[in-house]
Design a protein around this motif. Structure first.
Motif, PDB file in Angstrom:
ATOM      1  N   TYR A  39       0.840  -1.207   0.000  1.00 16.61           N
ATOM      2  CA  TYR A  39       0.000   0.000   0.000  1.00 16.61           C
ATOM      3  C   TYR A  39       0.870   1.250   0.000  1.00 16.61           C
ATOM      4  N   ASP A  40       1.902   1.253   0.827  1.00 13.01           N
ATOM      5  CA  ASP A  40       2.788   2.417   0.903  1.00 13.01           C
ATOM      6  C   ASP A  40       3.496   2.668  -0.426  1.00 13.01           C
ATOM      7  N   ALA A  41       3.723   1.599  -1.191  1.00 17.49           N
ATOM      8  CA  ALA A  41       4.380   1.733  -2.493  1.00 17.49           C
ATOM      9  C   ALA A  41       3.429   2.224  -3.576  1.00 17.49           C
ATOM     10  N   GLY A  42       2.126   2.209  -3.289  1.00 14.46           N
ATOM     11  CA  GLY A  42       1.145   2.680  -4.265  1.00 14.46           C
ATOM     12  C   GLY A  42       0.172   1.641  -4.759  1.00 14.46           C
ATOM     13  N   PHE A  43       0.338   0.382  -4.339  1.00 17.81           N
ATOM     14  CA  PHE A  43      -0.578  -0.675  -4.773  1.00 17.81           C
ATOM     15  C   PHE A  43      -1.941  -0.479  -4.112  1.00 17.81           C
ATOM     16  N   ARG A  44      -2.996  -0.739  -4.887  1.00 19.00           N
ATOM     17  CA  ARG A  44      -4.343  -0.612  -4.357  1.00 19.00           C
ATOM     18  C   ARG A  44      -5.190  -1.863  -4.583  1.00 19.00           C
ATOM     19  N   VAL A  45      -4.636  -2.887  -5.212  1.00 26.33           N
ATOM     20  CA  VAL A  45      -5.348  -4.153  -5.388  1.00 26.33           C
ATOM     21  C   VAL A  45      -4.420  -5.286  -4.960  1.00 26.33           C
ATOM     22  N   ILE A  46      -4.883  -6.087  -4.010  1.00 25.06           N
ATOM     23  CA  ILE A  46      -4.091  -7.200  -3.485  1.00 25.06           C
ATOM     24  C   ILE A  46      -4.959  -8.441  -3.460  1.00 25.06           C
ATOM     25  N   GLU A  47      -4.446  -9.525  -4.028  1.00 22.93           N
ATOM     26  CA  GLU A  47      -5.179 -10.793  -4.001  1.00 22.93           C
ATOM     27  C   GLU A  47      -4.364 -11.857  -3.277  1.00 22.93           C
ATOM     28  N   VAL A  48      -5.072 -12.677  -2.522  1.00 27.24           N
ATOM     29  CA  VAL A  48      -4.482 -13.843  -1.873  1.00 27.24           C
ATOM     30  C   VAL A  48      -5.069 -15.079  -2.540  1.00 27.24           C
ATOM     31  N   LEU A  56      -8.418 -17.230   3.614  1.00 23.77           N
ATOM     32  CA  LEU A  56      -9.509 -16.370   4.079  1.00 23.77           C
ATOM     33  C   LEU A  56      -9.081 -15.555   5.294  1.00 23.77           C
ATOM     34  N   ALA A  57      -8.238 -16.145   6.143  1.00 27.47           N
ATOM     35  CA  ALA A  57      -7.716 -15.395   7.288  1.00 27.47           C
ATOM     36  C   ALA A  57      -6.835 -14.237   6.817  1.00 27.47           C
ATOM     37  N   SER A  58      -6.041 -14.465   5.787  1.00 22.92           N
ATOM     38  CA  SER A  58      -5.198 -13.390   5.255  1.00 22.92           C
ATOM     39  C   SER A  58      -6.034 -12.293   4.617  1.00 22.92           C
ATOM     40  N   ILE A  59      -7.087 -12.691   3.896  1.00 16.14           N
ATOM     41  CA  ILE A  59      -7.965 -11.694   3.283  1.00 16.14           C
ATOM     42  C   ILE A  59      -8.610 -10.825   4.360  1.00 16.14           C
ATOM     43  N   ALA A  70      -8.063   0.480  -0.593  1.00 16.66           N
ATOM     44  CA  ALA A  70      -7.404  -0.758  -1.022  1.00 16.66           C
ATOM     45  C   ALA A  70      -8.485  -1.793  -1.325  1.00 16.66           C
ATOM     46  N   LEU A  71      -8.328  -2.490  -2.425  1.00 17.79           N
ATOM     47  CA  LEU A  71      -9.271  -3.529  -2.825  1.00 17.79           C
ATOM     48  C   LEU A  71      -8.621  -4.883  -2.545  1.00 17.79           C
ATOM     49  N   ILE A  72      -9.251  -5.674  -1.693  1.00 23.78           N
ATOM     50  CA  ILE A  72      -8.673  -6.942  -1.244  1.00 23.78           C
ATOM     51  C   ILE A  72      -9.545  -8.081  -1.741  1.00 23.78           C
ATOM     52  N   GLY A  73      -8.921  -9.160  -2.192  1.00 25.79           N
ATOM     53  CA  GLY A  73      -9.725 -10.276  -2.653  1.00 25.79           C
ATOM     54  C   GLY A  73      -8.949 -11.565  -2.775  1.00 25.79           C
ATOM     55  N   ALA A  74      -9.528 -12.481  -3.508  1.00 27.68           N
ATOM     56  CA  ALA A  74      -8.982 -13.830  -3.641  1.00 27.68           C
ATOM     57  C   ALA A  74      -8.605 -14.121  -5.077  1.00 27.68           C
ATOM     58  N   ALA A  88     -17.583 -13.259   2.612  1.00 29.97           N
ATOM     59  CA  ALA A  88     -17.760 -13.273   4.064  1.00 29.97           C
ATOM     60  C   ALA A  88     -16.477 -12.906   4.794  1.00 29.97           C
ATOM     61  N   ALA A  89     -15.333 -13.162   4.166  1.00 31.93           N
ATOM     62  CA  ALA A  89     -14.037 -12.812   4.764  1.00 31.93           C
ATOM     63  C   ALA A  89     -13.648 -11.363   4.512  1.00 31.93           C
ATOM     64  N   GLY A  90     -14.500 -10.633   3.812  1.00 33.55           N
ATOM     65  CA  GLY A  90     -14.203  -9.241   3.510  1.00 33.55           C
ATOM     66  C   GLY A  90     -13.657  -9.015   2.122  1.00 33.55           C
ATOM     67  N   GLY A  91     -13.607 -10.072   1.306  1.00 38.95           N
ATOM     68  CA  GLY A  91     -13.093  -9.945  -0.045  1.00 38.95           C
ATOM     69  C   GLY A  91     -13.981  -9.080  -0.918  1.00 38.95           C
ATOM     70  N   GLN A  92     -13.346  -8.346  -1.815  1.00 39.15           N
ATOM     71  CA  GLN A  92     -14.069  -7.444  -2.713  1.00 39.15           C
ATOM     72  C   GLN A  92     -13.832  -7.750  -4.184  1.00 39.15           C
TER      73      GLN A  92
END
Length: 217
Positions: A39-48, A56-59, A70-74, A88-92
């Motif tokens: 995020y600090d580097a500028g990334f706004r989309v992260i997938e696990v 799901l715990a990481s998400i 930040a957009l987080i997903g799987a 349900a884990a907060g993924g978008q």
């Protein structure tokens, strides 16, 4: 105030820096530090990817820790029934290696953005018809910049095309010239065992390549 949808957040992220971080193999205990470095580097989309340890715990950890833009997903979502668990884990966002319309529809029904993997124009158009938000060109090793350029003749913006698979800072410029909207970044950005410091260094290299290929107006 109406909150932006996952699709709107994805579109905003693509305009910001179209780089998607793929944290395959990340552990829940380390994911927040790595996510913060991204995020600090500028990334706004992260997938696990779902074939990571306790994905799901990481998400959930990323979603709780990082700012709302930040957009987080799987990633590696291959079954429709996985979409509800990701949401349900907060993924978008759901990122797929394939273009199964049933998975795309399940992701959209759960309120998430969806990036299916496509390797032909037939798959691309079918994925868009099913509701895909962006198209993941996978594997990019088999879809050279010349292929992407040919696709762009018929898949015009705002359709977003993201090469994924084997992307390095050195390969961004050629795909950018061919019409890529962004990139999914795997082992060249993060691989199991990398620390947050390692990831920050790799992220800076990718950001430098992005800014050179996509100069601000």
């Amino acid at each position: 105030m109406t909150l932006p949808s996952s699709s709107e957040l994805l579109a905003s992220a693509m305009r910001h820096y179209g780089l998607v971080a793929i944290l395959r193999g990340v552990q829940p205990g380390e994911v927040i530090a790595i996510g913060q470095a991204l995020y600090d580097a500028g990334f706004r989309v992260i997938e696990v990817p779902l074939n990571s340890p306790e994905p799901l715990a990481s998400i959930r950890a990323l979603r709780d820790a990082l700012p709302a833009d930040a957009l987080i997903g799987a990633g590696t979502v291959i079954r429709p029934e996985d979409c509800a668990a990701v949401a349900a884990a907060g993924g978008q966002i759901v990122v797929m290696p394939h273009s199964d319309a049933a998975v795309i529809r399940a992701a959209k029904a759960a309120g998430m953005a969806c990036a299916p993997g496509v390797a032909t124009l037939t798959e691309a158009y079918a994925a868009l018809a099913a509701g895909a938000d962006v198209l993941k060109l996978f594997p990019a090793e088999a879809l050279a910049p010349a292929v992407l350029k040919a696709w762009r003749a018929v898949l015009r913006p705002p359709v977003a095309l993201l090469p994924v698979g084997g992307i390095t800072p050195g390969s961004i410029a050629a795909y950018a010239q061919a019409g890529a909207s962004g990139f999914g970044l795997g082992s060249a950005l993060y691989k199991p065992g990398d620390s947050a410091v390692d990831v920050a260094r790799h992220a800076a290299d990718f950001m430098q390549a992005w800014r050179a290929a996509y100069p601000a107006p």
